[in-house]
Design an enzyme around this catalytic site. Structure first.
Site, PDB file in Angstrom:
ATOM      1  N   ASP A  91       0.741  -1.191   0.039  1.00 58.28           N
ATOM      2  CA  ASP A  91       0.136  -0.034   0.027  1.00 58.28           C
ATOM      3  C   ASP A  91       0.835   1.366  -0.088  1.00 58.28           C
ATOM      4  O   ASP A  91       2.286   1.089   0.090  1.00 58.28           O
ATOM      5  CB  ASP A  91      -0.764  -0.081   1.225  1.00 58.28           C
ATOM      6  CG  ASP A  91      -0.328   0.096   2.584  1.00 58.28           C
ATOM      7  OD1 ASP A  91       1.056   0.275   2.692  1.00 58.28           O
ATOM      8  OD2 ASP A  91      -0.938   0.165   3.691  1.00 58.28           O
ATOM      9  N   CYS A 316      -7.658 -28.193   9.601  1.00 59.12           N
ATOM     10  CA  CYS A 316      -8.640 -28.847   9.591  1.00 59.12           C
ATOM     11  C   CYS A 316      -7.995 -30.409   9.187  1.00 59.12           C
ATOM     12  O   CYS A 316      -8.907 -31.387   9.360  1.00 59.12           O
ATOM     13  CB  CYS A 316      -9.788 -28.471   8.547  1.00 59.12           C
ATOM     14  SG  CYS A 316     -10.638 -26.904   9.124  1.00 59.12           S
TER      15      CYS A 316
END
Lengths: 379, 379
Positions: A91, A316
């Site tokens: 940015d 997971c």
């Protein structure tokens, strides 16, 4: 150097590929935010490769004030420093200047402000921002702009946008100069301009037309997700994006929730970034296709299922809700890391599903089903 | 069930292999401390497999008070909970009872104390400790003992050690009962006894002889590294270890620095554990074969070498001192994670080198050269 190929459209939604010196970016894409050159939650660039991240986003202001862009240039640039050979977007520093620092003074040449770390006086204008980003050697540099408050008055916004346009031209000139220097880190650094105008359609549109003429490498819509409603944000996109070049990537800065992203894609956005997945993950909130789960909740104490059934993320694939909840309760960093890995994977994987849906001409259907599942789905 | 094969000796140093239901443990070995079922520094059990960890160590007391051993038993035991299929050793909880809790009362039946988390009244004696460890289902359970202060008076130590022996017998009886229960998590759970006696040689020796007769699965030397000098510790080992069975594994609890470990191996120790590598890592201190480095130091700001040249840990294979220092300065968790991964790898890898040296009959030489390099080596 860079080239954006528009592969497919569905309504205004775009499916593209953006070619850069650090590799191709398949769009729509979610950029993973690593403020100081590292993703919060103990996530490394090696991890990013496991969780389908295409683009890492770092913050110019933070790297300028800590360790310093000159040091990073000496060490070979940000890619080498953080060991990431794929695209990086930096940015401009503008947003941090306006949000983090006190005592700032905006003048035509730039902004005087004080470091949030040690209070040191800093000046940053278009040239300084480009110089810092050039030192970092990111793939894509963002133009230095002012991001006025969403509810700023019309007159303030008009003046601010006019100055942002003047600053953008200076950015373009400075970047061309820097890219041509012999010792530049990345001579192919790209520049994205930023559309502003708060919630004033006509200012947004005029500004979009004006910057479109500058033939930049890409165009961002800035100054959204800063306090206005979602409906206002979607409205601005509907009004503005059609005036940005369709054959260049578009970037909706700092957005957002999975639903915001689906709406953004529908309105023609290619790039997104947001701290939600990592920040919410650190607070124990997991994104799933059945909505958000608060893993701090007692009901997960004995839940041996993964955060999301079928998810292929490193959390997971190995660990249960019960274990992750235990870690969060005990204040173990591993809990935060697993949450952040899951959430970033969820975002990156959703983008892949969006791209697949666009490829197959079924984005509208995917969007509707995903929104419905996130709102009403049964865990 | 368990069997310890003494493969080789060099002086008193032992090279062995300990067979357990969760796999073989090659000794000498360093156990990696994961207090609440997770290694501090965002290190997962998946990571442990990458850094040569053979045995994970968890703390009974911490798991008892948070999430709870009964819950963990319901979920299938600690191995399943933290997803680690290799050996786990659990301590007895005694050390935490004596070090963390206030208002404790030691009686013949056990210890009354208050939880350091919520002040709740807890009672723990030999039977309770065995029950908790049985619920966790660790590979090796430690007997419940009292660890008297290193400088305790002789009379106090005598009484304490006599009680510890009575407790040990109760532990053995209770474990036999628990292992025979139908719903026990690990019917092959092993029991290590703990030698105590502060720095009184004769008490240590008499106690060692007494517990050696109980034919336990292994024997620990406890109550060291709690305030006495290194010389006193080495002296206790020299006097005591010869009275522990050579055909059983020996374990020096809570020790220590790399030098302490080399000295311990020389004096016949098989198992070690210590929080130094993870704790020092989190403070920015890295172990290398050239001694410790403080990565917070300004001199590493532009040092693009890995923490240790040639090291194959996940931190050194990818990242530089300069980057890790930057992360530490910015307070990024990733910095802590990389430091801890490196330090644990250093310890685990040193143990492998020790085993190789013992296999090849050159441990004395390895020890001398390692100690010299850590003290005088040039980075």
């Amino acid at each position: 150097m860079a080239k954006y190929d528009l592969l497919k459209t569905e309504g205004r939604a775009k499916r593209g590929v953006f070619h850069t010196v650090h590799g191709d970016i398949q769009t729509p894409v979610f950029m993973n935010v690593g403020t100081v050159g590292a993703i919060k939650g103990a996530v490394s660039t090696e991890d990013l490769k496991q969780i389908k991240c295409q683009v890492e986003l770092s913050n110019t202001y933070h790297l300028h004030v800590r360790t310093g862009d000159k040091t990073i240039k000496e060490l070979g640039g940000l890619h080498k420093f953080m060991v990431w050979d794929r695209p990086i977007l930096t940015d401009s520093g503008g947003f941090q200047v306006f949000s983090l620092s006190s005592l700032r003074k905006i003048k035509e040449e730039g902004v005087h402000f004080r470091s949030h770390i040690d209070g040191a006086k800093i000046f940053m204008g278009p040239e300084e921002s480009m110089q810092i980003q050039s030192n970092l050697g990111s793939t894509i540099a963002m133009a230095f702009d002012e991001c006025p408050p969403a509810l700023a008055e019309r007159k303030y916004v008009e003046d601010s946008v006019a100055r942002t346009t003047r600053w953008l031209k200076r950015c373009k000139t400075e970047m061309a100069r820097l890219n041509a220097l012999e010792d530049t880190v990345n001579p192919n650094q790209l520049l994205f301009g930023i559309n502003q105008g708060a919630v004033y359609d006509d200012i947004r549109i005029d500004h979009a037309k004006e910057i479109a003429e500058l033939d930049l490498d890409g165009y961002a819509v800035g100054g959204l997700a800063v306090g206005e409603s979602h409906e206002q944000m979607y409205h601005v996109l509907e009004e503005t994006v059609p005036y940005l070049p369709q054959n260049k990537p578009t970037y909706l800065m700092g957005v957002g929730t999975p639903a915001n992203i689906l709406e953004g894609v529908e309105r023609g956005i290619d790039f997104f970034d947001c701290v939600y997945p990592s920040r919410n993950g650190r607070h124990g909130h997991a994104y799933t296709r059945f909505g958000k789960l608060n893993l701090n909740n007692k009901k997960f104490e004995k839940d041996m299922r993964p955060i999301e059934e079928g998810c292929q993320c490193p959390a997971c694939r190995n660990y249960s809700r019960a274990y992750i909840r235990h870690l969060l309760k005990a204040g173990e960093m591993l809990g935060l890391r697993l949450m952040v890995l899951h959430n970033l994977y969820f975002y990156n994987n959703m983008m892949e599903e969006i791209r697949n849906a666009l490829d197959e001409g079924r984005f509208a259907q995917y969007k509707a089903s995903m929104l419905d599942s996130m709102e009403h789905g049964q865990d």
